[in-house]
Design an enzyme around this catalytic site. Structure first.
Site, short mmCIF file in Angstrom:
data_model
loop_
_atom_site.label_atom_id
_atom_site.label_comp_id
_atom_site.label_asym_id
_atom_site.label_seq_id
_atom_site.Cartn_x
_atom_site.Cartn_y
_atom_site.Cartn_z
N ARG A 38 0.82 -1.22 0.00
CA ARG A 38 0.00 0.00 0.00
C ARG A 38 0.84 1.26 0.00
O ARG A 38 0.44 2.27 -0.60
CB ARG A 38 -0.95 -0.02 1.19
CG ARG A 38 -2.06 -1.04 0.95
CD ARG A 38 -3.01 -1.14 2.08
NE ARG A 38 -4.22 -1.81 1.62
CZ ARG A 38 -5.17 -2.26 2.42
NH1 ARG A 38 -5.06 -2.09 3.73
NH2 ARG A 38 -6.24 -2.85 1.93
N GLY A 377 -12.75 -4.31 0.14
CA GLY A 377 -14.14 -3.88 0.15
C GLY A 377 -14.48 -2.89 -0.95
O GLY A 377 -15.51 -2.99 -1.61
#
Ligand code: ADP
Ligand code: MG
Length: 398
Positions: A38, A377
């Site tokens: 990330r 998600g």
């Protein structure tokens, strides 16, 4: 669908204070970042801003703090250090987010400086999207940039708040993720083969539904296959099953048939007598699952069937493992599918979902895929056809 929001390219950042929400929600062990994916994903935008002389203020959440003040083990300092290590840039860090200390650190910035604020979730008002939080954060910047794709589906203070007060644009990661994951529904190169697995039909219903609208072939694996088997009248022994979803699964098979979408279900399965690390598998055909056995993976005939369909594809979207891949003896089907996707070099392959991405990494095939989504998600919501609040809050491109 092209990306319809402004990006950092569309705005003058020279000498400006650029407040950027990134997703530095990285795993830590003993204060060290154990997976820097990330942080790496945010670098292109950070580099662009630095090269264009912005004063860069980065903020993120990390983990799930209680929200009652600092929790040292959830500090963003290790992520800031990782950013410095990966870029060679000097990266400042301030152990404050909403107070005087943070404000002073922002005020001291010169063009090209990079500052990381402390975990935005150390104050519980952030998650609640409290207007006070939005105002404080907005006061740090002249421009707001959202590049935190992984949290773009959350209407939280640091994700949507500053956009109410500041010009708000997307970073490159956000743009690429949204473009890629909505592009498969707009004009995929065909055949478009979608692969959906994982545990439950109920958690993937929106994904399945939307993919049937767009894909030419839908490959189904994992625990959810057994609820589809029930819909086809097979017995599934003690396999994971959702009786309340059988009817819905049947409707989906019907919808696919009506639309001419080919659905592939496992023709054989690796079954066992209990769920555990010491469980031993045996292969049975799908219409012959003994009543005391549970399906843990797709079988060898299915691997071949799926690999053949995957080899024909020009576009592939994959979410959800084919079996309980966390146990080596039931990881073979997932590995076979991952290898088949990797082997199809001419196609666009897009992988989304936490466990699917973990599986691809486990088999060292990540660099063979066209795009691996950084958001679990958020990517699922896009694939369900939903809009993301963080993206909605940005300024429209002219
Ligand atoms: P993703 O995170 O990629 O969206 P999911 O969270 O939907 O994927 O599903 C992943 C989980 O599904 C894994 O933990 C895996 O063990 C489980 N799973 C896959 N096949 C089966 C099966 N046959 N029985 C039970 N669980 C399964
Ligand atoms: Mg998961």
């Amino acid at each position: 669908m092209a990306f319809t929001k402004k990006t950092v390219r569309d705005i003058d950042v020279d000498g400006k204070r650029v407040l950027m929400r990134v997703d530095f929600n990285v795993p830590l062990k003993d204060g060290v970042v154990t997976d820097d994916t990330r942080v790496r994903a945010a670098i292109p935008t950070i580099k662009y801003l630095k090269e264009h002389n912005a004063k860069i203020i980065l903020m993120s959440h990390l983990g799930r703090p209680k929200g009652d003040g600092p929790e040292p083990e959830l500090s963003l300092k290790p992520a800031a250090d990782k950013l410095a290590e990966l870029t060679g840039y000097e990266v400042k860090f301030v152990d404050d987010t909403y107070g005087e200390k943070a404000k002073a650190a922002v005020d001291a910035l010169e063009p090209g400086d990079i500052l990381v604020l402390e975990n935005v979730r150390f104050d519980k008002r952030e998650k609640k999207n409290d207007p006070e939080i939005a105002k404080i954060l907005a006061s740090y910047g002249d421009i707001f940039v959202l590049d935190a794709f992984g949290t773009a589906h959350r209407a939280q203070g640091s994700v949507v708040g500053p956009a109410q007060y500041l010009p708000a644009v997307a970073g490159f990661l956000l743009e690429k993720e949204v473009d890629t994951l909505t592009g498969i529904f707009a004009e995929p190169e065909r055949p478009f083969v979608a692969i959906v697995g994982g545990s439950k039909v109920s958690s993937k219903i929106g994904v399945l539904d939307h993919l049937i609208d767009s894909a030419d072939t839908l490959i189904i694996g994992g625990g959810m296959a057994y609820t589809f088997f029930l819909a086809k009248g097979y017995t599934v022994g003690t396999s994971l099953q959702e009786p309340d979803w059988v009817e819905r699964a049947g409707e989906m098979l019907k919808k696919a048939e009506d639309k001419g979408v080919k659905i592939l279900l496992p023709v054989d399965n690796v079954v066992t007598d209990h769920f555990g690390e010491d469980a031993v598998g045996e292969v049975v055909d799908s219409d012959k699952i003994p009543e005391d056995r549970m399906g843990m993976d797709i079988g060898p005939k299915t691997e071949k069937l799926y690999a053949d369909a995957i080899a024909e594809a020009k576009t592939i979207f994959w979410n959800g493992p084919m079996g309980v891949f966390e146990m080596d003896q039931f990881a073979h089907g997932t590995q076979a599918v991952a290898e088949a996707v990797a082997a199809n070099e001419g196609c666009t392959s897009i992988i989304g979902g936490g466990d699917s991405v973990a599986a691809v990494n486990k088999f060292n095939l990540a660099d063979k895929m066209s795009w691996i989504s950084t958001g679990g998600g958020a990517s699922m919501e896009l694939v369900e056809g939903k809009a993301l609040p963080g993206v909605e809050a940005l300024n429209d491109a002219e």
